[in-house]
Design an enzyme around this catalytic site. Sequence first.
Site, PDB file in Angstrom:
ATOM      1  N   ASN A  87      43.946  41.012  43.904  1.00 18.27           N
ATOM      2  CA  ASN A  87      44.085  39.569  43.819  1.00 18.27           C
ATOM      3  C   ASN A  87      45.185  39.303  42.807  1.00 18.27           C
ATOM      4  OD1 ASN A  87      41.922  39.018  45.610  1.00 18.27           O
ATOM      5  ND2 ASN A  87      40.466  39.375  43.956  1.00 18.27           N
ATOM      6  N   SER A  95      41.215  36.697  38.226  1.00 20.24           N
ATOM      7  CA  SER A  95      40.505  36.133  37.083  1.00 20.24           C
ATOM      8  C   SER A  95      40.700  36.945  35.811  1.00 20.24           C
ATOM      9  CB  SER A  95      39.009  35.992  37.395  1.00 20.24           C
ATOM     10  OG  SER A  95      38.427  37.255  37.620  1.00 20.24           O
ATOM     11  N   HIS A 100      44.601  45.036  38.684  1.00 26.53           N
ATOM     12  CA  HIS A 100      43.492  45.930  39.052  1.00 26.53           C
ATOM     13  C   HIS A 100      43.341  45.944  40.563  1.00 26.53           C
ATOM     14  CE1 HIS A 100      42.021  41.895  38.120  1.00 26.53           C
ATOM     15  NE2 HIS A 100      41.130  42.040  39.083  1.00 26.53           N
TER      16      HIS A 100
HETATM   17  P1  5GP Z   1      39.694  39.430  40.002  1.00 25.06           P
HETATM   18  O1  5GP Z   1      38.880  38.187  40.274  1.00 25.06           O
HETATM   19  O2  5GP Z   1      40.622  39.220  38.821  1.00 25.06           O
HETATM   20  O3  5GP Z   1      40.394  39.986  41.195  1.00 25.06           O
HETATM   21  O4  5GP Z   1      38.658  40.548  39.615  1.00 25.06           O
HETATM   22  C1  5GP Z   1      38.098  40.670  38.347  1.00 25.06           C
HETATM   23  C2  5GP Z   1      36.864  41.518  38.502  1.00 25.06           C
HETATM   24  O5  5GP Z   1      36.474  41.967  37.223  1.00 25.06           O
HETATM   25  C3  5GP Z   1      35.670  40.757  39.096  1.00 25.06           C
HETATM   26  O6  5GP Z   1      35.246  41.392  40.290  1.00 25.06           O
HETATM   27  C4  5GP Z   1      34.626  40.824  37.997  1.00 25.06           C
HETATM   28  O7  5GP Z   1      33.313  40.989  38.491  1.00 25.06           O
HETATM   29  C5  5GP Z   1      35.080  42.013  37.170  1.00 25.06           C
HETATM   30  N1  5GP Z   1      34.738  41.924  35.775  1.00 25.06           N
HETATM   31  C6  5GP Z   1      34.892  40.835  34.962  1.00 25.06           C
HETATM   32  N2  5GP Z   1      34.485  41.130  33.712  1.00 25.06           N
HETATM   33  C7  5GP Z   1      34.048  42.421  33.746  1.00 25.06           C
HETATM   34  C8  5GP Z   1      33.491  43.283  32.731  1.00 25.06           C
HETATM   35  O8  5GP Z   1      33.323  42.936  31.572  1.00 25.06           O
HETATM   36  N3  5GP Z   1      33.152  44.538  33.140  1.00 25.06           N
HETATM   37  C9  5GP Z   1      33.330  44.971  34.427  1.00 25.06           C
HETATM   38  N4  5GP Z   1      32.958  46.226  34.710  1.00 25.06           N
HETATM   39  N5  5GP Z   1      33.865  44.178  35.399  1.00 25.06           N
HETATM   40  C10 5GP Z   1      34.210  42.924  35.049  1.00 25.06           C
END
Ligand code: 5GP
Length: 114
Positions: A87, A95, A100
């Site tokens: 994303n 987010s 990642h």
């Molecule tokens: P995005 O929305 O940026 O593509 O993905 C961020 C991801 O990071 C989300 O799926 C969320 O669940 C994960 N995430 C957010 N904070 C943490 C954390 O403190 N530990 C872990 N293991 N995952 C996290």
Amino acid sequence: MSACLFCRIAAHEVPAQIIAEMPDVLAFKDVNPQAPTHVLIIPKRHLGGMPDLTDEHAGLLAQVMRLANQLAQAAGIATSGFRLVVNSGPDAGQSVAHVHWHLLGGRRMAWPPG
Ligand code: 5GP
Ligand code: ZN
């Protein structure tokens, strides 16, 4: 101390279920899994998002792909299927501002994504 959550996970300052690593990348379980297998693969050194990736990251990107394949194999989803998702930016719902790759699998997925 870095303010970036994923830099802090890479530095072991924030706990995470780390499951694998390569020299430049780390894999850990997503805290809010969206599929039976939901792993995040990150560069150990901070990179904000896709637009920050250049030719100099070719080796890092190869590690991401190799690690994704190894993790999919280990999770038993290499043949049944999986998604490797980035994303990037607000419209995609990024987010955490540390690039990642989501490795998702273990269930049937819909297309197009929401
Ligand atoms: P995005 O929305 O940026 O593509 O993905 C961020 C991801 O990071 C989300 O799926 C969320 O669940 C994960 N995430 C957010 N904070 C943490 C954390 O403190 N530990 C872990 N293991 N995952 C996290
Ligand atoms: Zn970071």
